[in-house]
Design a protein around this motif. Sequence first.
Motif, PDB file in Angstrom:
ATOM      1  N   ALA A  34       0.819  -1.209   0.000  1.00  0.00           N
ATOM      2  CA  ALA A  34       0.000   0.000   0.000  1.00  0.00           C
ATOM      3  C   ALA A  34       0.851   1.257   0.000  1.00  0.00           C
ATOM      4  CB  ALA A  34      -0.913  -0.010   1.222  1.00  0.00           C
ATOM      5  N   LEU A  35       0.364   2.278  -0.707  1.00  0.00           N
ATOM      6  CA  LEU A  35       1.026   3.582  -0.696  1.00  0.00           C
ATOM      7  C   LEU A  35       0.893   4.220   0.681  1.00  0.00           C
ATOM      8  CD1 LEU A  35      -0.278   4.896  -4.123  1.00  0.00           C
ATOM      9  CD2 LEU A  35       2.106   4.397  -3.576  1.00  0.00           C
ATOM     10  N   GLU A  36       1.921   4.911   1.107  1.00  0.00           N
ATOM     11  CA  GLU A  36       1.869   5.635   2.366  1.00  0.00           C
ATOM     12  C   GLU A  36       2.820   6.820   2.290  1.00  0.00           C
ATOM     13  OE1 GLU A  36       4.133   3.669   5.687  1.00  0.00           O
ATOM     14  OE2 GLU A  36       3.986   1.935   4.343  1.00  0.00           O
ATOM     15  N   SER A  37       2.782   7.648   3.286  1.00  0.00           N
ATOM     16  CA  SER A  37       3.651   8.816   3.304  1.00  0.00           C
ATOM     17  C   SER A  37       5.035   8.393   3.794  1.00  0.00           C
ATOM     18  CB  SER A  37       3.070   9.892   4.232  1.00  0.00           C
ATOM     19  OG  SER A  37       3.934  10.994   4.288  1.00  0.00           O
ATOM     20  N   LEU A  38       6.046   8.533   2.913  1.00  0.00           N
ATOM     21  CA  LEU A  38       7.403   8.120   3.263  1.00  0.00           C
ATOM     22  C   LEU A  38       8.361   9.290   3.071  1.00  0.00           C
ATOM     23  CD1 LEU A  38       7.600   4.605   1.554  1.00  0.00           C
ATOM     24  CD2 LEU A  38       7.461   5.069   3.992  1.00  0.00           C
ATOM     25  N   PRO A  39       9.410   9.351   3.881  1.00  0.00           N
ATOM     26  CA  PRO A  39      10.398  10.427   3.735  1.00  0.00           C
ATOM     27  C   PRO A  39      11.348  10.137   2.579  1.00  0.00           C
ATOM     28  CG  PRO A  39      11.076   8.931   5.456  1.00  0.00           C
ATOM     29  CD  PRO A  39       9.725   8.454   4.991  1.00  0.00           C
ATOM     30  N   ALA A  40      12.279  11.034   2.334  1.00  0.00           N
ATOM     31  CA  ALA A  40      13.349  10.775   1.372  1.00  0.00           C
ATOM     32  C   ALA A  40      14.070   9.493   1.765  1.00  0.00           C
ATOM     33  CB  ALA A  40      14.316  11.951   1.345  1.00  0.00           C
ATOM     34  N   PHE A  41      14.591   8.775   0.779  1.00  0.00           N
ATOM     35  CA  PHE A  41      15.147   7.448   1.025  1.00  0.00           C
ATOM     36  C   PHE A  41      16.261   7.516   2.066  1.00  0.00           C
ATOM     37  CE2 PHE A  41      17.034   3.356   0.329  1.00  0.00           C
ATOM     38  CZ  PHE A  41      15.962   2.569  -0.069  1.00  0.00           C
ATOM     39  N   GLN A  42      16.248   6.537   2.995  1.00  0.00           N
ATOM     40  CA  GLN A  42      17.225   6.546   4.080  1.00  0.00           C
ATOM     41  C   GLN A  42      17.620   5.124   4.463  1.00  0.00           C
ATOM     42  OE1 GLN A  42      15.170   8.667   7.149  1.00  0.00           O
ATOM     43  NE2 GLN A  42      13.671   7.057   7.499  1.00  0.00           N
ATOM     44  N   ILE A  43      18.706   5.025   5.214  1.00  0.00           N
ATOM     45  CA  ILE A  43      19.176   3.739   5.746  1.00  0.00           C
ATOM     46  C   ILE A  43      18.690   3.621   7.176  1.00  0.00           C
ATOM     47  CG2 ILE A  43      21.209   2.384   6.374  1.00  0.00           C
ATOM     48  CD1 ILE A  43      22.700   3.750   4.078  1.00  0.00           C
ATOM     49  N   GLU A  44      17.977   2.519   7.458  1.00  0.00           N
ATOM     50  CA  GLU A  44      17.460   2.298   8.803  1.00  0.00           C
ATOM     51  C   GLU A  44      18.312   1.269   9.535  1.00  0.00           C
ATOM     52  OE1 GLU A  44      13.370   1.238   8.910  1.00  0.00           O
ATOM     53  OE2 GLU A  44      12.689   3.303   8.519  1.00  0.00           O
ATOM     54  N   HIS A  45      18.130   1.220  10.858  1.00  0.00           N
ATOM     55  CA  HIS A  45      18.793   0.194  11.651  1.00  0.00           C
ATOM     56  C   HIS A  45      18.194  -1.169  11.319  1.00  0.00           C
ATOM     57  CE1 HIS A  45      21.122   3.013  13.940  1.00  0.00           C
ATOM     58  NE2 HIS A  45      20.031   3.691  14.320  1.00  0.00           N
TER      59      HIS A  45
END
Length: 798
Positions: free
Chosen positions: A90-101
């Motif tokens: 599903a589409l959702e509000s996401l920030p600019a691409f990032q590296i997560e833990h």
Amino acid sequence: MSPGASLLAADEQRAERIRVQGLVQGVGMRPTVWRLARAAQLCGWVRNDGEGVEIRVQGGAEAIAAFVQALREQAPPLARIDRIERQTCALESLPAFQIEHSGSGAVRTAVVADAACCEQCRAEIFDPYARRYRYAFTNCTHCGPRLSIVASIPYDRAGTSMRAFALCQDCRAEYEAPDDRRFHAQPIACHACGPRAQLLRADGAAFSVQALSMLDEVDAACTLLQRGQILAIKGLGGYQLACDAGNAEALAELRRRKRRARKPFALMARDLDVIRQYARLSDTEAALLQSAAAPIVLLDAEGQALPEAVAPGLRSLGFMLPNTPLHHLLLRRMARPIVLTSGNLADEPQCIDDEDARARLSGIADYFLLHNRAIVRRVDDSVARVVDGRVQLLRRARGYAPNPLPLPQGFAEAAPLLALGGELKNSFCLLRRGEAIVSHHMGDLGEARTQADYRRAVGDYLQLFEHQPQAVVIDAHPEYHSSKFGHELAEQRRLPLRRVQHHHAHIAACLADNGVPLNAPPVLGIALDGLGFGDNGEIWGGEFLLADYRSCRRLGSFKPVAMLGGEKAMVEPWRNTYAQLMAELGWPRFAMNYAELDLYRFLEAQPRAVFDAMLGQGLNSPPASSCGRLFDAVAAAMGICRERALYEGQAAIELETLVDQHTLRHEDEQLAYPFAIPRLQNGLPYIEPLAMWQALLGDLVLGTPLPVMAARFHKGLTQVMVRMVEKLCDSEGAAAGLRCVALSGGVFQNRVLLSEMRRRLQAAGYTVLQHRQLPANDGGLSLGQAVIAAAQGLAGIH
């Protein structure tokens, strides 16, 4: 995602969860994903989890498709992508691409192989304007130490031998920047904060480095090599001994001090141009030398000659390129190769501890080139060769181990296992979650220090990879050190113990190495080696087996011949000649027909009465169907390595080296040495060498050149083995109709034999399987043990 998804309108927004599996942790995959996703203007994140790398992306459909394609094509140099799975979400509000833990669940331990210095780091160390100019420990995410420095998990700086070196401000900034190639590269350092090299005299006396170089201590070491000195160098995975390969006096002195009379030395050259002065080099061999694994590659000698002491009795040279910045800097001014061999006395394991090295190597080296980064784990150089355009690993260590090998289809649900390998060329194997982690080369377990190192390494791997085996797997030979250790481990951990027949393990390793599925039909396996424990306590070594992962049945064999003196027959090749001649001709017939031969005079001088009594009564002379011992017998009969083999396989290696290629390829097939295929009393067909011996001895009488004789032996042996395959597969028996043949065992490291067998079998319409990622010798045995035990466990066979 459906095949037509990439054809959707460019502006159609889409969200996907993408999973990347393979060798994808600890190799720079997350920053690569970050860079590619940002370039495609996608939102989302990337993280490691228990299955590999998980990616959540959102953006235009075409942009996502292009991103996935770029990921396949631009994966980091050390990565291996096995699968990419895509799922719409599903589409959702996401920030600019990032590296997560890291995500929830057990993250796979990211301990991978050490990698040779990459081009970017190499350019830096030779750039006077770069911050790491002439820094001998430069590395990045794409290269540098891994397995050799890891002490504990998780794999971060605190768990490595780099924990003693706090990052300076500049290195810290690189480490934390996703767009920098040193992002999360645990060993990074520089002149200001990292390890340093030091040059010392072996006797402890003072000397002036400035008198040797105006640059630094590594360059001063180069001057010492040019002056004929012997150096002990602290390398990536252990100490190495070095001297100028063109200096005959230095070579002779190194052999004397190291107690290594004939075993060939490895060579290192600064670049391919230097190698081409001494050896023939194909494009495949050049690529292998320049790969991240950077193994020693066996090449045909050609061009300028090096002293005979580099590789006595051989026409091949083992070359490698510099694999660390220290070696690049050391060889910068060396116009010819150096010898670079393991830092040890003959048969001992390589030194890795500084104090131990000073104690054991001070009698060999004149100087020590040291550094203050600890080596946590001994890792030898890998060895490979190219046969008919295919890479053949002879020793799997630095650059390859412990990178996991994906198991074939059907093994995903197998229980975790620990397989402990054999006695010689040992490796061990952790099997888990559809993959096999085969250890680096451990060596021959007959030496006490190697045994101790082996036991430590098993414990290391179990801890590093958080491995909890549900069974221990060993070779069927009860006297192998690995088998005894397996008994101890199984008892300590209260685990079931599984025993696997040696040659079945060879063939199963070849099947797994080629990705043959668990439920594939059986193959005809040919396992040729020195010896292994067969059924009912017999000694095998030349076997034709109907085999799959779960079971095997012996269909044919080489003729069993006594190993005169037991283990002595492995180091004194003439004993095998005598046993063969007595089994085939008997002394009166041999003496009557061949008394003019030097071979007769040599054997006549031996205490034959004692040996005949041993053979007659079966005292310390167990029969063995060993192809390896047949090679020894033939070589000794021809006067090659007759009295004593100074390293394992010497007689067979020197016999192979002699082979005349014109005779092999163009002489009339009828002149090849003939063998027969009769049956033993139990009905088993076997390869009978009587006619071969008659032809060989006749050629000795005629004074036939040894290279011609060597070629006729190899050709005749391949002829009869193909006839045996046809006899077994075309019969009404168990192998009727089989068209797939698997080749394994140490004898198949003979390039002539392997190439001829594959050519002849393929010409006869057979599919031929040979090893690809593991050695054909006992270095691959543990994988075979593991997959057999796994297959039997899945089938409920215990």
